[in-house]
Design a protein around this motif. Structure first.
Motif, PDB file in Angstrom:
ATOM      1  N   ASN A 322       0.800  -1.219   0.000  1.00  0.00           N
ATOM      2  CA  ASN A 322       0.000   0.000   0.000  1.00  0.00           C
ATOM      3  C   ASN A 322       0.836   1.273   0.000  1.00  0.00           C
ATOM      4  O   ASN A 322       0.306   2.362   0.152  1.00  0.00           O
ATOM      5  CB  ASN A 322      -0.936   0.001   1.215  1.00  0.00           C
ATOM      6  CG  ASN A 322      -1.936  -1.131   1.153  1.00  0.00           C
ATOM      7  OD1 ASN A 322      -2.484  -1.427   0.091  1.00  0.00           O
ATOM      8  ND2 ASN A 322      -2.164  -1.795   2.289  1.00  0.00           N
ATOM      9  N   GLY A 323       2.152   1.118  -0.185  1.00  0.00           N
ATOM     10  CA  GLY A 323       3.017   2.295  -0.261  1.00  0.00           C
ATOM     11  C   GLY A 323       4.122   2.246   0.768  1.00  0.00           C
ATOM     12  O   GLY A 323       3.982   1.655   1.844  1.00  0.00           O
ATOM     13  N   GLY A 324       5.251   2.863   0.414  1.00  0.00           N
ATOM     14  CA  GLY A 324       6.385   2.867   1.329  1.00  0.00           C
ATOM     15  C   GLY A 324       7.531   2.059   0.771  1.00  0.00           C
ATOM     16  O   GLY A 324       7.319   0.956   0.240  1.00  0.00           O
ATOM     17  N   ASP A 325       8.753   2.602   0.856  1.00  0.00           N
ATOM     18  CA  ASP A 325       9.938   1.924   0.324  1.00  0.00           C
ATOM     19  C   ASP A 325      10.773   1.269   1.412  1.00  0.00           C
ATOM     20  O   ASP A 325      11.793   0.645   1.120  1.00  0.00           O
ATOM     21  CB  ASP A 325      10.815   2.928  -0.437  1.00  0.00           C
ATOM     22  CG  ASP A 325      10.107   3.472  -1.682  1.00  0.00           C
ATOM     23  OD1 ASP A 325       9.338   2.696  -2.281  1.00  0.00           O
ATOM     24  OD2 ASP A 325      10.342   4.643  -2.040  1.00  0.00           O
ATOM     25  N   MET A 326      10.409   1.424   2.659  1.00  0.00           N
ATOM     26  CA  MET A 326      11.179   0.835   3.750  1.00  0.00           C
ATOM     27  C   MET A 326      11.001  -0.683   3.749  1.00  0.00           C
ATOM     28  O   MET A 326       9.887  -1.186   3.845  1.00  0.00           O
ATOM     29  CB  MET A 326      10.727   1.413   5.094  1.00  0.00           C
ATOM     30  CG  MET A 326      11.471   0.821   6.288  1.00  0.00           C
ATOM     31  SD  MET A 326      13.246   1.145   6.237  1.00  0.00           S
ATOM     32  CE  MET A 326      13.231   2.932   6.473  1.00  0.00           C
ATOM     33  N   PRO A 327      12.108  -1.446   3.631  1.00  0.00           N
ATOM     34  CA  PRO A 327      11.978  -2.911   3.635  1.00  0.00           C
ATOM     35  C   PRO A 327      11.432  -3.421   4.964  1.00  0.00           C
ATOM     36  O   PRO A 327      11.868  -2.997   6.039  1.00  0.00           O
ATOM     37  CB  PRO A 327      13.418  -3.387   3.407  1.00  0.00           C
ATOM     38  CG  PRO A 327      14.119  -2.230   2.781  1.00  0.00           C
ATOM     39  CD  PRO A 327      13.487  -1.004   3.367  1.00  0.00           C
ATOM     40  N   ARG A 359       1.576  -6.044   8.078  1.00  0.00           N
ATOM     41  CA  ARG A 359       0.932  -5.464   6.908  1.00  0.00           C
ATOM     42  C   ARG A 359      -0.093  -6.442   6.345  1.00  0.00           C
ATOM     43  O   ARG A 359       0.019  -7.655   6.528  1.00  0.00           O
ATOM     44  CB  ARG A 359       1.968  -5.136   5.811  1.00  0.00           C
ATOM     45  CG  ARG A 359       3.045  -4.156   6.265  1.00  0.00           C
ATOM     46  CD  ARG A 359       2.463  -2.769   6.517  1.00  0.00           C
ATOM     47  NE  ARG A 359       3.503  -1.770   6.692  1.00  0.00           N
ATOM     48  CZ  ARG A 359       4.112  -1.506   7.845  1.00  0.00           C
ATOM     49  NH1 ARG A 359       3.784  -2.209   8.929  1.00  0.00           N
ATOM     50  NH2 ARG A 359       5.051  -0.583   7.920  1.00  0.00           N
ATOM     51  N   GLU A 360      -1.067  -5.899   5.623  1.00  0.00           N
ATOM     52  CA  GLU A 360      -2.081  -6.759   5.011  1.00  0.00           C
ATOM     53  C   GLU A 360      -1.575  -7.417   3.732  1.00  0.00           C
ATOM     54  O   GLU A 360      -1.989  -8.534   3.401  1.00  0.00           O
ATOM     55  CB  GLU A 360      -3.341  -5.945   4.708  1.00  0.00           C
ATOM     56  CG  GLU A 360      -4.067  -5.428   5.949  1.00  0.00           C
ATOM     57  CD  GLU A 360      -5.333  -4.670   5.584  1.00  0.00           C
ATOM     58  OE1 GLU A 360      -5.588  -4.520   4.367  1.00  0.00           O
ATOM     59  OE2 GLU A 360      -6.057  -4.256   6.502  1.00  0.00           O
ATOM     60  N   GLU A 382      16.284  -4.586 -11.380  1.00  0.00           N
ATOM     61  CA  GLU A 382      15.325  -5.008 -10.367  1.00  0.00           C
ATOM     62  C   GLU A 382      14.186  -5.796 -10.997  1.00  0.00           C
ATOM     63  O   GLU A 382      13.856  -5.631 -12.170  1.00  0.00           O
ATOM     64  CB  GLU A 382      14.771  -3.790  -9.632  1.00  0.00           C
ATOM     65  CG  GLU A 382      13.866  -4.124  -8.440  1.00  0.00           C
ATOM     66  CD  GLU A 382      13.408  -2.860  -7.729  1.00  0.00           C
ATOM     67  OE1 GLU A 382      14.126  -2.409  -6.810  1.00  0.00           O
ATOM     68  OE2 GLU A 382      12.342  -2.323  -8.118  1.00  0.00           O
ATOM     69  N   GLY A 383      13.591  -6.644 -10.196  1.00  0.00           N
ATOM     70  CA  GLY A 383      12.352  -7.336 -10.560  1.00  0.00           C
ATOM     71  C   GLY A 383      11.446  -7.354  -9.346  1.00  0.00           C
ATOM     72  O   GLY A 383      11.914  -7.223  -8.209  1.00  0.00           O
ATOM     73  N   ARG A 384      10.153  -7.510  -9.571  1.00  0.00           N
ATOM     74  CA  ARG A 384       9.221  -7.488  -8.439  1.00  0.00           C
ATOM     75  C   ARG A 384       8.078  -8.458  -8.665  1.00  0.00           C
ATOM     76  O   ARG A 384       7.743  -8.834  -9.801  1.00  0.00           O
ATOM     77  CB  ARG A 384       8.686  -6.081  -8.215  1.00  0.00           C
ATOM     78  CG  ARG A 384       7.896  -5.492  -9.396  1.00  0.00           C
ATOM     79  CD  ARG A 384       7.361  -4.102  -9.044  1.00  0.00           C
ATOM     80  NE  ARG A 384       8.440  -3.166  -8.745  1.00  0.00           N
ATOM     81  CZ  ARG A 384       8.255  -1.991  -8.168  1.00  0.00           C
ATOM     82  NH1 ARG A 384       7.047  -1.617  -7.816  1.00  0.00           N
ATOM     83  NH2 ARG A 384       9.274  -1.189  -7.949  1.00  0.00           N
ATOM     84  N   SER A 385       7.483  -8.864  -7.551  1.00  0.00           N
ATOM     85  CA  SER A 385       6.346  -9.772  -7.595  1.00  0.00           C
ATOM     86  C   SER A 385       5.051  -8.977  -7.693  1.00  0.00           C
ATOM     87  O   SER A 385       5.054  -7.740  -7.685  1.00  0.00           O
ATOM     88  CB  SER A 385       6.316 -10.636  -6.333  1.00  0.00           C
ATOM     89  OG  SER A 385       5.957  -9.832  -5.209  1.00  0.00           O
ATOM     90  N   GLY A 386       3.958  -9.688  -7.743  1.00  0.00           N
ATOM     91  CA  GLY A 386       2.669  -9.037  -7.609  1.00  0.00           C
ATOM     92  C   GLY A 386       2.354  -8.814  -6.129  1.00  0.00           C
ATOM     93  O   GLY A 386       3.206  -9.008  -5.252  1.00  0.00           O
ATOM     94  N   VAL A 387       1.132  -8.419  -5.846  1.00  0.00           N
ATOM     95  CA  VAL A 387       0.711  -8.183  -4.467  1.00  0.00           C
ATOM     96  C   VAL A 387       0.457  -9.529  -3.796  1.00  0.00           C
ATOM     97  O   VAL A 387      -0.269 -10.379  -4.325  1.00  0.00           O
ATOM     98  CB  VAL A 387      -0.553  -7.295  -4.431  1.00  0.00           C
ATOM     99  CG1 VAL A 387      -1.040  -7.127  -3.004  1.00  0.00           C
ATOM    100  CG2 VAL A 387      -0.264  -5.942  -5.075  1.00  0.00           C
ATOM    101  N   LEU A 388       1.065  -9.704  -2.602  1.00  0.00           N
ATOM    102  CA  LEU A 388       0.971 -10.967  -1.886  1.00  0.00           C
ATOM    103  C   LEU A 388       0.298 -10.746  -0.538  1.00  0.00           C
ATOM    104  O   LEU A 388       0.662  -9.833   0.208  1.00  0.00           O
ATOM    105  CB  LEU A 388       2.366 -11.559  -1.665  1.00  0.00           C
ATOM    106  CG  LEU A 388       3.220 -11.785  -2.923  1.00  0.00           C
ATOM    107  CD1 LEU A 388       4.640 -12.132  -2.530  1.00  0.00           C
ATOM    108  CD2 LEU A 388       2.616 -12.896  -3.773  1.00  0.00           C
TER     109      LEU A 388
END
Length: 404
Positions: A322-327, A359-360, A382-388
């Motif tokens: 839902n937003g935010g770059d902090m791992p 987180r949800e 970089e690569g990324r997944s979908g929403v999990l």
């Protein structure tokens, strides 16, 4: 080896022809070309004299013609001495000997004839090596003996590549030496050749786990255990895979499952007990609490467009969807080898209270940073997944294909 010497002799003969042939004809051809040039110049000059004589520009044209003929005779080169020198047997023999000595001398010093001779020796000793390492092993068997057996076996398989048992044996020997890539390739060939795939699937899964393909390995082992729940080798590989991921609790559970189906007089019973004790010691020593929350098993690969950078570091981390770059959780892998598989859980949280379960939903990113700094975007991909969702475990794949 006979074919090699025949081909090398043919190449040396060709080289000799290229080098020696100009010695036999170069000077003669040069002399002939010079005489032809002088003759053309003489005829051209003679024609000019005739034209000047017709115009009355010459007083003694006959004397000039005689002088021109004398000049031509002085410039003519005799072919006979040169031809004899070019065909001198001593020159030819010396040149040929030099070519042969230099060619084979360089090969003797820099070539791989010693390695070839050793390879042929080992290949010829396949029956003796098989008896020493496999049939009648003793305490004198060394890793070098196993490597020589693998070399001899690969030589035979090069000639008879349809023997699935040979590929299976080669793969198992490679597993003994922890050579995951050789084991994977050999067992993959065996799997494609056999009508009994279950005999190959478990060692093949072990090789895949060694080379970082844990997701494929786990699927193979689960498939075998579904049909053969008493397969001890499959359970052993299953426990090894958990140990490789430092998931000691899961490894202990799988070893305990082995003990339940293994007779107490089995020679491996005590070894499994020692493995359980080791894993429990690791849990106690690191004071690990049971990991709760979601467990993401991520298979990571790179696109063909991603350049190779020696020393690059792989970062795998989860951020709030839902937003935010902090791992929220992160893993750092040096010298990654693709494809590879890692597990991301709350145990990898940057801050214990700010973990995946807080987180949800999350997105998992995989980033290659040549500088070794995750915040440095220079040449990074970089690569990324979908929403999990964070209320269940997941298996997923991430392809690194986007430049930053």
């Amino acid at each position: 080896m006979t074919v090699f010497w025949i081909l090398s002799a043919a190449l040396v003969a060709l080289l000799a022809v290229v080098i020696v042939l100009p010695l036999t004809r170069g000077r003669a051809e040069s002399s002939q070309s010079r005489n032809e040039l002088n003759t053309r110049l003489y005829r051209q000059r003679l024609k000019e004299l005739e034209q000047d004589s017709e115009l009355g520009l010459l007083e003694d044209d006959e004397a000039l013609q005689q002088e021109l003929q004398k000049s031509l005779l002085d410039d003519v080169v005799s072919d006979e001495p040169v031809a004899r020198r070019g065909r001198s047997p001593l020159v030819l023999i010396s040149a040929l000997a030099l070519v042969v000595l230099v060619s084979y001398g360089v090969y003797w010093q820099l070539g791989a004839h010693r390695q070839v001779a050793e390879w042929q020796r080992v290949a010829a000793e396949l029956p003796e090596l098989s008896r020493h390492v496999l049939i009648q092993p003793d305490e004198t068997v060394t890793d070098q003996d196993v490597r020589e057996l693998m070399l001899a076996l690969r030589t035979r398989l090069h000639q008879d590549g349809d023997d699935y048992r040979g590929w299976l044996l080669l793969g198992r020997l490679a597993l003994e030496l922890r050579d995951g890539e050789t084991a994977r390739d050999a067992l993959e060939k065996a799997l494609n050749l056999t009508d009994e795939p279950d005999a190959v699937r478990v060692p093949y899964a072990e090789a895949l786990a060694m080379t970082g393909e844990s997701l494929r390995a786990e699927r193979l082992v689960r498939d075998v255990l579904t049909r053969q729940p008493g397969n001890l080798e499959a359970w052993s590989v299953f426990a090894f895979m958990a140990l490789q991921q430092s998931d000691y609790g899961l490894a202990i559970a799988r070893w305990q499952q082995m003990l339940e189906i293994m007779p107490a007089d089995n020679p491996r019973y005590a070894m499994v007990q020692r493995s359980i004790a080791f894993a429990e010691q690791q849990l106690t020593g690191s004071e690990q609490a049971p990991v709760t929350g979601p467990r993401y098993q991520v298979e990571i690969n790179t696109a063909s467009s991603v350049p190779y950078h020696p020393g690059a570091v792989l970062f795998v981390f989860a951020v709030d969807a839902n937003g935010g770059d902090m791992p929220l959780a992160a893993r750092r892998i040096e010298q990654p080898s693709f494809p590879m598989s890692i597990t991301l859980t709350n145990a990898d949280a940057m801050v214990p209270e700010n973990n995946l379960s807080s987180r949800e939903a999350v997105i998992i990113k995989a980033r290659i940073a040549p500088s070794g700094n995750v915040t440095d975007a220079t040449d990074a991909w970089e690569g990324r997944s979908g929403v999990l969702a964070t209320d269940a475990d997941s298996q997923l794949s991430v392809l690194i294909d986007t430049p930053l």
